[in-house]
Write a protein that holds these residues in place. Sequence first.
Motif, PDB file in Angstrom:
ATOM      1  N   ASP A 144      22.444  17.651   0.519  1.00  0.00           N
ATOM      2  CA  ASP A 144      22.101  18.230  -0.779  1.00  0.00           C
ATOM      3  C   ASP A 144      20.589  18.149  -0.968  1.00  0.00           C
ATOM      4  OD1 ASP A 144      21.494  18.383  -3.678  1.00  0.00           O
ATOM      5  OD2 ASP A 144      23.678  18.511  -3.875  1.00  0.00           O
ATOM      6  N   VAL A 145      19.942  19.288  -0.918  1.00  0.00           N
ATOM      7  CA  VAL A 145      18.477  19.324  -0.933  1.00  0.00           C
ATOM      8  C   VAL A 145      17.922  18.785  -2.240  1.00  0.00           C
ATOM      9  CG1 VAL A 145      16.474  20.866  -0.904  1.00  0.00           C
ATOM     10  CG2 VAL A 145      18.335  21.184   0.747  1.00  0.00           C
ATOM     11  N   MET A 146      18.532  19.136  -3.351  1.00  0.00           N
ATOM     12  CA  MET A 146      18.022  18.667  -4.641  1.00  0.00           C
ATOM     13  C   MET A 146      18.171  17.156  -4.766  1.00  0.00           C
ATOM     14  SD  MET A 146      16.632  21.219  -5.874  1.00  0.00           S
ATOM     15  CE  MET A 146      16.140  20.384  -7.387  1.00  0.00           C
ATOM     16  N   ARG A 152      18.415  12.050   7.558  1.00  0.00           N
ATOM     17  CA  ARG A 152      19.288  13.008   8.238  1.00  0.00           C
ATOM     18  C   ARG A 152      19.942  13.912   7.220  1.00  0.00           C
ATOM     19  NH1 ARG A 152      22.373  11.644  13.693  1.00  0.00           N
ATOM     20  NH2 ARG A 152      22.423  13.915  13.492  1.00  0.00           N
ATOM     21  N   GLY A 153      20.258  15.114   7.681  1.00  0.00           N
ATOM     22  CA  GLY A 153      20.988  16.043   6.848  1.00  0.00           C
ATOM     23  C   GLY A 153      22.480  15.854   7.017  1.00  0.00           C
ATOM     24  N   PRO A 154      23.257  16.935   6.912  1.00  0.00           N
ATOM     25  CA  PRO A 154      24.717  16.800   6.968  1.00  0.00           C
ATOM     26  C   PRO A 154      25.257  16.513   8.355  1.00  0.00           C
ATOM     27  CG  PRO A 154      24.083  19.102   6.771  1.00  0.00           C
ATOM     28  CD  PRO A 154      22.832  18.307   6.587  1.00  0.00           C
ATOM     29  N   GLY A 155      24.439  16.663   9.407  1.00  0.00           N
ATOM     30  CA  GLY A 155      24.895  16.342  10.755  1.00  0.00           C
ATOM     31  C   GLY A 155      25.915  17.324  11.292  1.00  0.00           C
ATOM     32  N   LEU A 156      25.824  18.594  10.897  1.00  0.00           N
ATOM     33  CA  LEU A 156      26.811  19.597  11.287  1.00  0.00           C
ATOM     34  C   LEU A 156      26.132  20.821  11.909  1.00  0.00           C
ATOM     35  CD1 LEU A 156      29.140  19.413   8.150  1.00  0.00           C
ATOM     36  CD2 LEU A 156      29.558  18.417  10.399  1.00  0.00           C
ATOM     37  N   GLY A 157      25.305  20.586  12.915  1.00  0.00           N
ATOM     38  CA  GLY A 157      24.705  21.679  13.668  1.00  0.00           C
ATOM     39  C   GLY A 157      23.838  22.590  12.836  1.00  0.00           C
ATOM     40  N   GLU A 158      24.292  23.833  12.632  1.00  0.00           N
ATOM     41  CA  GLU A 158      23.497  24.821  11.918  1.00  0.00           C
ATOM     42  C   GLU A 158      23.162  24.362  10.507  1.00  0.00           C
ATOM     43  OE1 GLU A 158      21.206  28.150  11.544  1.00  0.00           O
ATOM     44  OE2 GLU A 158      22.202  27.388  13.360  1.00  0.00           O
ATOM     45  N   GLU A 159      24.071  23.650   9.866  1.00  0.00           N
ATOM     46  CA  GLU A 159      23.794  23.151   8.514  1.00  0.00           C
ATOM     47  C   GLU A 159      22.632  22.174   8.528  1.00  0.00           C
ATOM     48  OE1 GLU A 159      27.057  21.713   6.226  1.00  0.00           O
ATOM     49  OE2 GLU A 159      28.435  23.224   7.006  1.00  0.00           O
ATOM     50  N   GLU A 160      22.528  21.387   9.593  1.00  0.00           N
ATOM     51  CA  GLU A 160      21.425  20.430   9.702  1.00  0.00           C
ATOM     52  C   GLU A 160      20.098  21.160   9.845  1.00  0.00           C
ATOM     53  OE1 GLU A 160      21.185  16.030  11.767  1.00  0.00           O
ATOM     54  OE2 GLU A 160      22.413  17.577  12.674  1.00  0.00           O
ATOM     55  N   ILE A 161      20.097  22.236  10.605  1.00  0.00           N
ATOM     56  CA  ILE A 161      18.889  23.041  10.763  1.00  0.00           C
ATOM     57  C   ILE A 161      18.490  23.672   9.434  1.00  0.00           C
ATOM     58  CG2 ILE A 161      17.973  25.152  11.816  1.00  0.00           C
ATOM     59  CD1 ILE A 161      19.511  24.415  14.353  1.00  0.00           C
ATOM     60  N   ILE A 162      19.463  24.213   8.725  1.00  0.00           N
ATOM     61  CA  ILE A 162      19.171  24.810   7.415  1.00  0.00           C
ATOM     62  C   ILE A 162      18.601  23.777   6.455  1.00  0.00           C
ATOM     63  CG2 ILE A 162      20.240  25.851   5.373  1.00  0.00           C
ATOM     64  CD1 ILE A 162      22.222  27.221   7.321  1.00  0.00           C
ATOM     65  N   PHE A 163      19.170  22.582   6.493  1.00  0.00           N
ATOM     66  CA  PHE A 163      18.653  21.497   5.661  1.00  0.00           C
ATOM     67  C   PHE A 163      17.181  21.234   5.968  1.00  0.00           C
ATOM     68  CE2 PHE A 163      17.810  16.879   5.298  1.00  0.00           C
ATOM     69  CZ  PHE A 163      18.005  16.707   3.932  1.00  0.00           C
ATOM     70  N   ASP A 191       0.807  -1.217   0.000  1.00  0.00           N
ATOM     71  CA  ASP A 191       0.000   0.000   0.000  1.00  0.00           C
ATOM     72  C   ASP A 191       0.839   1.265   0.000  1.00  0.00           C
ATOM     73  OD1 ASP A 191      -2.653  -1.278   0.205  1.00  0.00           O
ATOM     74  OD2 ASP A 191      -1.915  -1.962   2.149  1.00  0.00           O
ATOM     75  N   PHE A 192       2.061   1.171   0.515  1.00  0.00           N
ATOM     76  CA  PHE A 192       2.974   2.310   0.499  1.00  0.00           C
ATOM     77  C   PHE A 192       4.398   1.775   0.599  1.00  0.00           C
ATOM     78  CE2 PHE A 192       1.991   1.482   4.928  1.00  0.00           C
ATOM     79  CZ  PHE A 192       3.182   1.665   5.612  1.00  0.00           C
ATOM     80  N   VAL A 193       5.379   2.620   0.256  1.00  0.00           N
ATOM     81  CA  VAL A 193       6.781   2.212   0.336  1.00  0.00           C
ATOM     82  C   VAL A 193       7.506   3.091   1.353  1.00  0.00           C
ATOM     83  CG1 VAL A 193       6.901   1.252  -1.981  1.00  0.00           C
ATOM     84  CG2 VAL A 193       7.411   3.674  -1.632  1.00  0.00           C
ATOM     85  N   ALA A 194       8.447   2.485   2.069  1.00  0.00           N
ATOM     86  CA  ALA A 194       9.206   3.182   3.107  1.00  0.00           C
ATOM     87  C   ALA A 194      10.666   3.299   2.682  1.00  0.00           C
ATOM     88  CB  ALA A 194       9.100   2.428   4.428  1.00  0.00           C
ATOM     89  N   ILE A 195      11.248   4.479   2.890  1.00  0.00           N
ATOM     90  CA  ILE A 195      12.624   4.723   2.466  1.00  0.00           C
ATOM     91  C   ILE A 195      13.398   5.440   3.568  1.00  0.00           C
ATOM     92  CG2 ILE A 195      11.996   4.831   0.033  1.00  0.00           C
ATOM     93  CD1 ILE A 195      12.282   7.890   0.214  1.00  0.00           C
ATOM     94  N   HIS A 196      14.735   5.412   3.450  1.00  0.00           N
ATOM     95  CA  HIS A 196      15.648   6.133   4.330  1.00  0.00           C
ATOM     96  C   HIS A 196      16.546   7.033   3.486  1.00  0.00           C
ATOM     97  CE1 HIS A 196      15.532   2.619   7.498  1.00  0.00           C
ATOM     98  NE2 HIS A 196      14.381   3.243   7.373  1.00  0.00           N
ATOM     99  N   TRP A 197      17.045   8.113   4.115  1.00  0.00           N
ATOM    100  CA  TRP A 197      18.014   8.994   3.451  1.00  0.00           C
ATOM    101  C   TRP A 197      19.151   9.290   4.408  1.00  0.00           C
ATOM    102  CZ3 TRP A 197      19.407  11.419  -1.031  1.00  0.00           C
ATOM    103  CH2 TRP A 197      20.253  12.524  -0.928  1.00  0.00           C
ATOM    104  N   TYR A 198      20.379   8.903   4.020  1.00  0.00           N
ATOM    105  CA  TYR A 198      21.580   9.224   4.781  1.00  0.00           C
ATOM    106  C   TYR A 198      22.700   9.670   3.845  1.00  0.00           C
ATOM    107  CZ  TYR A 198      19.443   7.058   8.884  1.00  0.00           C
ATOM    108  OH  TYR A 198      18.610   6.765   9.923  1.00  0.00           O
ATOM    109  N   ASN A 199      22.329  10.423   2.814  1.00  0.00           N
ATOM    110  CA  ASN A 199      23.303  10.800   1.799  1.00  0.00           C
ATOM    111  C   ASN A 199      23.688  12.275   1.870  1.00  0.00           C
ATOM    112  OD1 ASN A 199      23.408   8.211   0.818  1.00  0.00           O
ATOM    113  ND2 ASN A 199      21.838   8.546  -0.741  1.00  0.00           N
ATOM    114  N   GLY A 200      23.597  12.866   3.062  1.00  0.00           N
ATOM    115  CA  GLY A 200      24.066  14.232   3.226  1.00  0.00           C
ATOM    116  C   GLY A 200      22.995  15.281   3.058  1.00  0.00           C
TER     117      GLY A 200
END
Length: 219
Positions: A138-140, A164-175, A127-136
Amino acid sequence: MQCRYALTSQTESANPVTNVISLASTSRKRGVAYNVAAFVPAFSKFPKVSWAYNWADVTLDIPSSIEYGTTHLLAFNEPDLDSQANLTVAAAVAGYLEHMEPFAGKVKLGSPALKDFTSRCASCTIDFVAIHWYNGGDVMDFKDYIMQAHKVGGYRPVWVTEFRGPGLGEEEIIFLEEVLPWLDTQDYVHRYAYFMASEGSLISGGILSALGETFASFA
């Protein structure tokens, strides 16, 4: 997606995994991935956060104010990784048919968005697909990855159950500030959860960190 409750069955690597609970009856998408149940109430005052899940086969120590039940089941956790479910495609298909298919029509069933799996599990109810993202961060690339998962999954709804985003504090928030509004406007993205409600990530000193507050509230 409008669901009141969701809860799955088992967590061993060869079995369907993950408990999902709701914080409210809602169509909101944002959820909490956790191992420590005591961290979940920190999100309950934020209306954008409506559900939570862990990787256990029970929901022990969940506050009584948070309801849970069974409307959606999530299948194998990262079956293509040696350190996780670690299943061949054939084993994953057989396991899905054994453990998940009996619940078809009773609850909504979610599978990994893996091309080989979805193509070889033609008789599976997905009925739906589940995915993960750990590739940094890059928003695009993040957006493209989710769009491709939607396509590979046969244009089924998508749950981003870990990212997860880049895991670097403020950069993660911006992501997060860039991707959260986009996720909320994609009608095929039904749910998503940042990884995770733990110290050093969404939690700091037992309360929400700056990152946690961003995830819980940013519009």
